[in-house]
Design an enzyme around this catalytic site. Structure first.
Site, PDB file in Angstrom:
ATOM      1  N   LYS A 194     -17.884  -6.853   7.951  1.00 35.13           N
ATOM      2  CA  LYS A 194     -16.640  -7.603   8.151  1.00 35.13           C
ATOM      3  C   LYS A 194     -16.103  -7.365   9.554  1.00 35.13           C
ATOM      4  CE  LYS A 194     -14.234  -7.657   3.685  1.00 35.13           C
ATOM      5  NZ  LYS A 194     -12.997  -7.096   3.100  1.00 35.13           N
ATOM      6  N   ARG A 239      -2.076  -5.714  -9.140  1.00 33.38           N
ATOM      7  CA  ARG A 239      -1.092  -6.779  -8.989  1.00 33.38           C
ATOM      8  C   ARG A 239      -1.479  -7.987  -9.827  1.00 33.38           C
ATOM      9  NH1 ARG A 239      -1.896  -7.707  -3.039  1.00 33.38           N
ATOM     10  NH2 ARG A 239      -3.967  -7.695  -3.976  1.00 33.38           N
ATOM     11  N   HIS A 285       0.833  -1.207   0.000  1.00 35.53           N
ATOM     12  CA  HIS A 285       0.000   0.000   0.000  1.00 35.53           C
ATOM     13  C   HIS A 285       0.869   1.259   0.000  1.00 35.53           C
ATOM     14  CE1 HIS A 285      -3.050  -2.698   2.260  1.00 35.53           C
ATOM     15  NE2 HIS A 285      -3.512  -2.522   1.036  1.00 35.53           N
TER      16      HIS A 285
END
Lengths: 161, 161, 161, 161, 161, 161
Positions: free
Chosen positions: D41, D90, D17
């Site tokens: 979550k 990614r 990050h």
């Protein structure tokens, strides 16, 4: 001033390229759209033709410059004082190749960042090679390319037929 | 009557193609398996050879027609009153290319739908180009192609050696 | 008569599902769109709600039936005398999962073929889960779902707020 | 002034990050790194903890603001007068999900552009979830997270053991 | 004794190849790194040049043999009494192609297993073709290839300029 | 002596796992197939059940050991003096996740190499989760799992129905 390079073959420029360009001009102070000279490939349009087609399409932008280059892209970017490279991201095959090039360019010059933008999804599967193929077969590519390119493809077709 | 086109290079036809064809004939009233003439590629088998190899393999079907075409696939499909194109879906690279072609064909003619079928997983990684390569090196391709193609590959090999 | 099953959770049905359905009804004599009952998942809409939402959207078709099922999909297909399963193909993650399910279903019943259709590219990245998420956050999903679903999402939101 | 939002869960923030952030601060006049509150979550770190960890890592930047948000990201971006969203790209699974989110956000607000940057390849396979997993098992994550996060993970581990 | 074949074009050998080789020599008693002769491709380096470049790089290993072959890889492996083929796995496009080759080789000889190893992530996007391209444009490839290859590329460049 | 670890959940072990194991035993002097204890997941079979099912399937091998572990895989491997981890490579989603894990494990212990083997293509899309799902719905999984697992699934089903 933040300057970005938008490199490509642009043989010919498509609506997908113009979509990416439109996003890039909002992000940067100046965008240089530049044709990669590749002596080993036999293009459909000469460098000069490709250049005038791009010029005909980008007149509405005040911060877009049209150019061409040979040699290493990162060296060209340095001479232009650009710190970013702009690339469109579409399908998977793109993705792999684009990341490879971006990593290589970063290795060659760590100060130049590749910025990926996503075209409108209606251009997801559009590229110059499929446009050339359909045009050669006489198909209607008016939904895929800007007007000057459409006319150039029609002239080309008349000459070869 | 629902007519489908199964287009390809078929240079040569493999067991994977025949597996897809077998699934297609159950789905449609008539399937036209058709060879794309591509003057820019140098095939291993001439159009005529490819056609007779396909014909030798599809005799058992009463609703299969063998043909060839040049020009735009969607225009060919229209002249044949076909409303579907059949394509096999295998690995990822396939997937991207196949979706690109299907979207392009849909842009060119919205009435023609591409239908994707999945071959038996034992053909997942089989294609004509790898068959040609192995045959050229003298490898045994009997598990990958139907008998007439096997014999044609052997004849070809004898002639070149 | 060629009957196809279009199975899914449809929690709720989206414009992407309806796009696939529209393609399927042209391909088959009858399409049964059927809700997979999955007791282990807590859906946003009950099976009954999902069913009436689908029914409200498919009234214009004369060859579409709405249903639900539990147990194995291939067994359900057999009781319905269906020989094809219809699935939409979008992004890569889809592709892998869909092929896995199709191969498994083929193993369980070799007579039932999965037919993959490609939605309009504007639905490439649309699924029910992202619709539920945006609706929950109060976002405008009117471009992603048919009118009856839009209203149902708004009613649901009022009740929970 | 060009303002970008860098949204995420940051549970916890990793070196990957921070690598993306470092590239973003060069591209934009101001970058707001902002924590998505997700009540459904159960995070490892509370929102407050995640925020102070980020703050401890970004002190060297004068044009970075740390924040959190709930609701729709595009609405949050509008209130911050941001015109760009920054995301790292990614592996493949990333790619698909990121494009889906970017297309959805574009549908919800066409004026906000998602800009994808590529982390150093040494962070290609790094994410918060694998960091949490290794830390829980007592593995050494010092190569994956900045010092303040490392210490926070060690404190957390002591408390639970 | 467990013998493995590491086949490739090695035009030229890169640091990525050497990374895979280093992992392979720990796994097997003997590794034969072998150049695939491919008469249809025009390589940058002749077979002899490629061979001496590899030899210059593998001197430190006592269990590495350098060789070349034509014909079928599995037949070559049999004559060398090798039971494993070693391949590096990097990006997605690799993955598909490598699995296709491995499955084909398994079909041709079920006793020879392909073993996939993963290079250091810093070589994820490195291949011989991009090295040749950058070297041709005069870029610095010293981070991508071993010293003997670097010198050979420089000699080649001097001669052609 | 070359020792390899083959780790997994094995809930339950499938024919695909056994296919990979069979390839691994030829490659290594000893293979330890080991169950990852994961307290956060609720498995279908207890650790003990999974262990006896594996044991029932691997009796024919003299160089296979069955075990279970918790904590970090690389630490477990060290205590077993193993230098390799064995993993099967199937579809794309696999590929990404497997490379992520392999890179992480390499970061945690550079001496332990992950070796990827490819199962028979008939197991390409097989995994434990789809086996559990089909078994729960009463489908026939006899083609996907070894006999002891088949019987265990049938016993489990009788008990819950």
């Amino acid at each position: 001033m933040k300057i970005a390079i938008y490199p490509g073959s642009f043989d010919p420029i498509t609506n997908g390229h113009l979509d990416i360009l439109e996003r890039a001009v909002k992000l940067f102070d100046k965008v240089i759209i530049t044709i990669a000279k590749n002596p080993s490939k036999a293009p459909m349009f000469t460098e000069e033709e490709r250049r005038s087609l791009i010029e005909a399409c980008v007149r509405k932008y005040t911060n877009v410059e049209v150019d061409s280059f040979d040699g290493l892209l990162v060296e060209y970017a340095r001479t232009k004082r650009a710190t970013s490279l702009v690339r469109g991201l579409r399908a998977i095959s793109d993705f792999e190749y684009e990341l490879q090039m971006a990593l290589m360019n970063r290795k060659l010059d760590g100060n130049i960042e590749t910025v990926f933008l996503m075209p409108n999804e209606k251009y997801t599967y559009l590229n110059s090679s499929i446009v050339r193929e359909i045009a050669r077969l006489g198909g209607d590519v008016s939904g895929f390319v800007p007007k000057p390119v459409l006319q150039a493809l029609q002239r080309k077709r008349k000459r070869t037929s």
